[in-house]
Design a protein around this motif. Structure first.
Motif, short mmCIF file in Angstrom:
data_model
loop_
_atom_site.label_atom_id
_atom_site.label_comp_id
_atom_site.label_asym_id
_atom_site.label_seq_id
_atom_site.Cartn_x
_atom_site.Cartn_y
_atom_site.Cartn_z
N LEU A 1 0.90 -1.18 -0.09
CA LEU A 1 -0.03 -0.07 -0.05
C LEU A 1 0.80 1.38 0.03
O LEU A 1 0.55 2.18 -0.80
CB LEU A 1 -0.89 -0.19 1.19
N ALA A 2 1.99 1.06 0.79
CA ALA A 2 2.75 2.15 0.77
C ALA A 2 3.42 2.62 -0.39
O ALA A 2 3.70 3.64 -0.97
CB ALA A 2 3.98 2.02 1.83
N ARG A 3 3.91 1.64 -1.12
CA ARG A 3 4.48 1.60 -2.41
C ARG A 3 3.58 2.16 -3.49
O ARG A 3 3.80 2.96 -4.41
CB ARG A 3 5.09 0.24 -2.99
N ALA B 1 3.25 6.01 -2.85
CA ALA B 1 4.61 6.34 -2.67
C ALA B 1 5.24 6.68 -4.21
O ALA B 1 6.10 7.39 -4.38
CB ALA B 1 5.75 5.99 -1.67
N ILE B 2 5.07 5.61 -4.88
CA ILE B 2 5.64 5.58 -6.15
C ILE B 2 4.76 5.11 -7.36
O ILE B 2 4.79 5.98 -8.30
CB ILE B 2 6.78 4.46 -5.93
N ARG C 1 9.70 9.61 -8.66
CA ARG C 1 10.42 9.60 -9.76
C ARG C 1 11.61 8.89 -9.48
O ARG C 1 12.11 8.32 -8.37
CB ARG C 1 10.94 11.10 -10.07
N PRO C 2 12.26 8.27 -10.55
CA PRO C 2 13.52 7.30 -10.45
C PRO C 2 14.49 7.71 -9.46
O PRO C 2 14.92 6.81 -8.77
CB PRO C 2 14.09 7.36 -11.89
N ARG C 3 14.97 8.99 -9.16
CA ARG C 3 16.07 9.30 -8.56
C ARG C 3 15.41 9.09 -7.10
O ARG C 3 16.04 8.50 -5.99
CB ARG C 3 16.58 10.82 -8.69
N ALA D 1 -0.10 19.36 -5.72
CA ALA D 1 0.56 19.47 -7.02
C ALA D 1 2.33 19.04 -6.87
O ALA D 1 2.63 18.42 -7.76
CB ALA D 1 1.00 21.22 -7.13
N ALA D 2 2.88 19.31 -5.86
CA ALA D 2 4.03 18.79 -5.66
C ALA D 2 4.33 17.21 -5.68
O ALA D 2 5.14 16.67 -6.18
CB ALA D 2 4.90 19.38 -4.23
N TYR D 3 3.38 16.59 -4.84
CA TYR D 3 3.10 15.18 -4.79
C TYR D 3 3.04 14.58 -6.06
O TYR D 3 3.97 13.49 -6.68
CB TYR D 3 2.00 14.69 -3.85
N LEU D 4 2.30 14.93 -7.07
CA LEU D 4 1.79 14.50 -8.37
C LEU D 4 3.05 14.94 -9.26
O LEU D 4 3.24 14.01 -10.23
CB LEU D 4 0.47 14.99 -8.92
#
Length: 338
Positions: free
Chosen positions: A92-94, A97-98, A323-325, A315-318
């Motif tokens: 769920l966190a993944r 978060a990603i 992102r890969p880094r 906005a920052a979250y989306l």
């Protein structure tokens, strides 16, 4: 009968491919979008073949080192294919978060088209109702308009409610209402995406009419302080749901090199991630609407400030999360902690 050396030589490439796929799958699960996920169908096929090779090696009493290698390989593959952690908190966190923000960024056209489908009619009808308050009656009936004056006027009851219902009851009501709207925006995308656009257009018109009328009626302070915080999550969740519907519709209209069924199945992988993320946003929106937005003991400037922070945070979250880094750094720190 095939000798052990010849047997190993014939299948060594497949075993190495499975070992590499398992390594890549483990890295992908730890570090996210910085690594390409192996094809699940290919991994499953290699796993089945390795099981067959193990059975042959055991039946023919091949050397122990060969049997042990195949046992270890099939055990690793079994754990990877049938892992149980997919339903756990880590999964769920993944997701949030990603996977969810990364999936949304893979389809910017769908997102911005859905955002325009909601925002443009909202602004147009809002301005129309602000300039001519009676225009609201073309969207809402007279009884509903009278209810708006009561819900957002200066009184003792919570803002935005027609009565003094308990916060928990309103939370359940808001969850049901929000999820219902989002599901309509998503599911109607199967009608070549037109259904999603219609749902977004309809909700934009409805919200805009309310906003324009209440602004003209002198209830702007109560209304905007009420909607600003939970609206960051609710409106974004509705837009994301519409984007998921447009993704499905686009797969039907323009499948590319795939046939339509295959294109729909491929698009559904990301669409499901978008719907899951939207559902999470809508639950947060319902909680804020029930327990924060409606409270009259919180000053309007405080609500406006928190609401602005929520919009910036969304906005920052989306735009940045997953992102890969960032994913690679998170995976590296997790590996160091282990």
């Amino acid at each position: 009968m095939t000798t052990p050396l010849r047997f190993e030589a014939e299948h060594a490439d497949a075993w190495r491919e499975l070992e590499d796929a398992l390594e890549n799958l483990a890295r992908w699960r730890r570090r996210g979008t910085g690594w390409q996920r192996p094809d699940p169908a290919r991994v499953a096929a290699l796993y089945r073949a390795a099981c067959e090779h193990l059975a042959i090696a055991q039946a023919r009493a091949y050397p122990r080192h060969l049997v042990e290698r195949l046992e270890a390989l099939t055990q690793r593959a079994h754990e990877a294919v049938y892992r149980r952690s997919e339903l756990g908190l880590a999964r769920l966190a993944r997701l949030f978060a990603i996977e969810f923000p990364a999936a949304l960024r893979r389809h910017p056209v769908c997102f911005w088209l859905a955002a325009a489908g909601l925002a443009l009619p909202m602004l147009a009808i809002g301005v129309a109702c602000w300039l001519e308050p009676t225009f609201v009656l073309t969207v809402h009936d007279a009884a509903a308009v009278r209810g708006l004056d009561a819900m957002y006027g200066d009184r003792d009851e919570p803002i935005g409610r027609s009565g003094a219902e308990a916060d928990w009851l309103m939370f359940g009501h808001y969850v049901r209402n929000n999820v219902s709207i989002a599901f309509q925006c998503f599911a109607s995308g199967l009608f070549a995406g037109i259904g999603s656009l219609f749902c977004l257009l309809y909700n934009g018109i409805s919200i805009g009419a309310v906003a324009g009328y209440l602004t003209q009626a002198g209830h702007a302070r109560n209304f905007y302080s009420f909607v600003v915080t939970h609206g960051a999550f609710e409106l974004t969740g509705i837009v994301v749901s519409g984007a998921a519907g447009l993704l499905l519709g686009g797969a039907l209209i323009a499948p590319g090199r795939r046939d339509r069924l295959d294109a729909l199945q491929h698009a559904a992988r990301d669409a499901v991630l978008l719907v899951a993320g939207a559902f999470g946003m809508l639950v947060v929106a319902a909680a804020l609407e029930a327990f924060w937005s409606a409270a009259r003991w919180i000053d309007a400037p405080v609500k406006l400030g928190v609401g602005a922070a929520c919009w910036i945070g969304i906005a920052a979250y989306l735009a940045l999360q997953g992102r890969p880094r960032r994913a690679s750094a998170a995976g590296a720190s997790a590996g160091a902690s282990r």
